[in-house]
Design a protein around this motif. Structure first.
Motif, mmCIF file in Angstrom:
data_model
loop_
_atom_site.group_PDB
_atom_site.id
_atom_site.type_symbol
_atom_site.label_atom_id
_atom_site.label_comp_id
_atom_site.label_asym_id
_atom_site.label_seq_id
_atom_site.Cartn_x
_atom_site.Cartn_y
_atom_site.Cartn_z
ATOM 1 N N LEU A 1 3.667 3.207 0.821
ATOM 2 C CA LEU A 1 2.206 3.358 0.891
ATOM 3 C C LEU A 1 1.641 4.076 -0.335
ATOM 4 C CD1 LEU A 1 1.698 4.203 4.667
ATOM 5 C CD2 LEU A 1 1.137 2.075 3.501
ATOM 6 N N ASP A 2 2.535 4.680 -1.123
ATOM 7 C CA ASP A 2 2.099 5.347 -2.351
ATOM 8 C C ASP A 2 2.273 4.457 -3.583
ATOM 9 O OD1 ASP A 2 1.444 7.606 -0.903
ATOM 10 O OD2 ASP A 2 3.454 8.486 -1.130
ATOM 11 N N THR A 3 2.565 3.166 -3.360
ATOM 12 C CA THR A 3 2.681 2.236 -4.493
ATOM 13 C C THR A 3 1.550 1.208 -4.439
ATOM 14 O OG1 THR A 3 3.965 0.463 -3.434
ATOM 15 C CG2 THR A 3 5.202 2.411 -4.211
ATOM 16 N N LYS A 4 1.340 0.568 -5.582
ATOM 17 C CA LYS A 4 0.273 -0.451 -5.686
ATOM 18 C C LYS A 4 0.607 -1.726 -4.915
ATOM 19 C CE LYS A 4 2.294 -2.274 -9.962
ATOM 20 N NZ LYS A 4 2.104 -2.541 -11.390
ATOM 21 N N TYR A 5 1.916 -1.955 -4.673
ATOM 22 C CA TYR A 5 2.318 -3.278 -4.187
ATOM 23 C C TYR A 5 1.733 -3.662 -2.835
ATOM 24 C CZ TYR A 5 5.375 -3.244 -8.154
ATOM 25 O OH TYR A 5 5.838 -3.192 -9.446
ATOM 26 N N GLU B 1 6.571 2.865 -8.148
ATOM 27 C CA GLU B 1 7.597 3.426 -7.273
ATOM 28 C C GLU B 1 7.056 4.637 -6.534
ATOM 29 O OE1 GLU B 1 11.006 4.265 -9.715
ATOM 30 O OE2 GLU B 1 10.982 2.202 -10.466
ATOM 31 N N GLY B 2 7.703 4.902 -5.372
ATOM 32 C CA GLY B 2 7.320 6.083 -4.603
ATOM 33 C C GLY B 2 8.235 6.185 -3.403
#
Ligand SMILES: O=c1[nH]c(=O)n([C@H]2C[C@H](O)[C@@H](COP(=O)(O)O)O2)cc1CO
Ligand SMILES: [Zn+2]
Length: 162
Positions: free
Chosen positions: A71-75, A66-67
Motif C-alpha cells: 500500500l506504500d507503493t505506486k503499483y 518498493e515498500g
C-alpha cells in the motif's frame, strides 16, 4: 506550380511523438509512459499517460517502487497510460483502432486493449521484455489476433519551444 514542403514527419513519427509528449505529463519519477490511439484512417482518437485516478492527489499518494507494505507503493494506485487512453475516449467504439505506446503493454492493459477492439499495437521501448507480464500480453495478443510491432526509430530530433 510550387511543390510540397519536404521533411515533414511521417504518420508513425507523428503518433509516436504524440504518445511520448503525452508521457511527459506523467508524475512517475521512474517511468513515464504515453499512449496515442489512432483510427484506421489515421485520426487521433485518444491519448493517455500513467497517473493516479481522478481525485487521488499526486502529492499524497506514494510514487515508491518498493515498500514493506504494498500500500506504500505506486503499483496499487497508478492507472497505466494505455488504460487511461482507452477510458479517456469519448467517441464510442475503438474497434479496429491502432495504439501507439512508448512502453510495451502489461498483461492488464493487454486485456483492455483486446476487449476494446484495438487491433494493432506499435510500441517503442520494451524494457520489461521477458517478464511474465510481457509474455502473457504477447500470448493474449497472439490468441486474439492483435498485431504488435516495435516502432522503428528514425533518429529525427524535434525541438519545440513552449
Ligand atoms: O504498459 C505499461 N503502461 C504504464 O503506464 N506503466 C506505468 C505504470 C507505472 O507508473 C510505470 C512503471 O513503473 P516502473 O518502471 O518503475 O516499474 O509505468 C507500465 C506499463 C508496463 O509495465
Ligand atoms: Zn499496463
Amino acid at each position: 506550380m510550387g511543390s510540397k514542403r519536404e521533411g515533414y514527419i511521417s504518420w508513425d513519427e507523428y503518433f509516436m511523438g504524440v504518445a511520448i509528449l503525452s508521457g511527459q505529463r506523467s508524475k512517475d519519477p521512474n517511468t513515464q509512459v504515453g499512449c496515442c490511439i489512432v483510427s484506421q484512417d489515421n485520426k487521433i482518437l485518444s491519448m493517455g499517460y500513467n497517473g493516479l485516478p481522478i481525485g487521488c492527489s499526486d502529492d499524497e499518494f506514494p510514487w515508491d517502487r518498493e515498500g514493506d507494505d504494498p500500500l506504500d507503493t505506486k503499483y496499487v494506485y497508478t492507472v497505466h497510460s494505455e488504460l487511461n487512453a482507452i477510458l479517456n475516449y469519448r467517441g464510442g467504439s475503438l474497434e479496429g483502432a491502432k495504439l501507439y505506446v512508448s512502453l510495451f503493454p502489461c498483461n492488464e492493459c493487454a486485456k483492455a486493449i483486446i476487449q476494446s477492439g484495438i487491433k494493432e499495437v506499435i510500441y517503442d521501448c520494451n524494457k520489461y521484455e521477458g517478464t511474465p507480464s510481457v509474455t502473457a500480453s504477447k500470448r493474449m495478443f497472439d490468441a486474439a489476433g492483435v498485431k504488435y510491432h516495435q516502432y522503428k526509430r528514425t533518429g529525427r530530433k524535434i525541438e519545440i519551444e513552449l
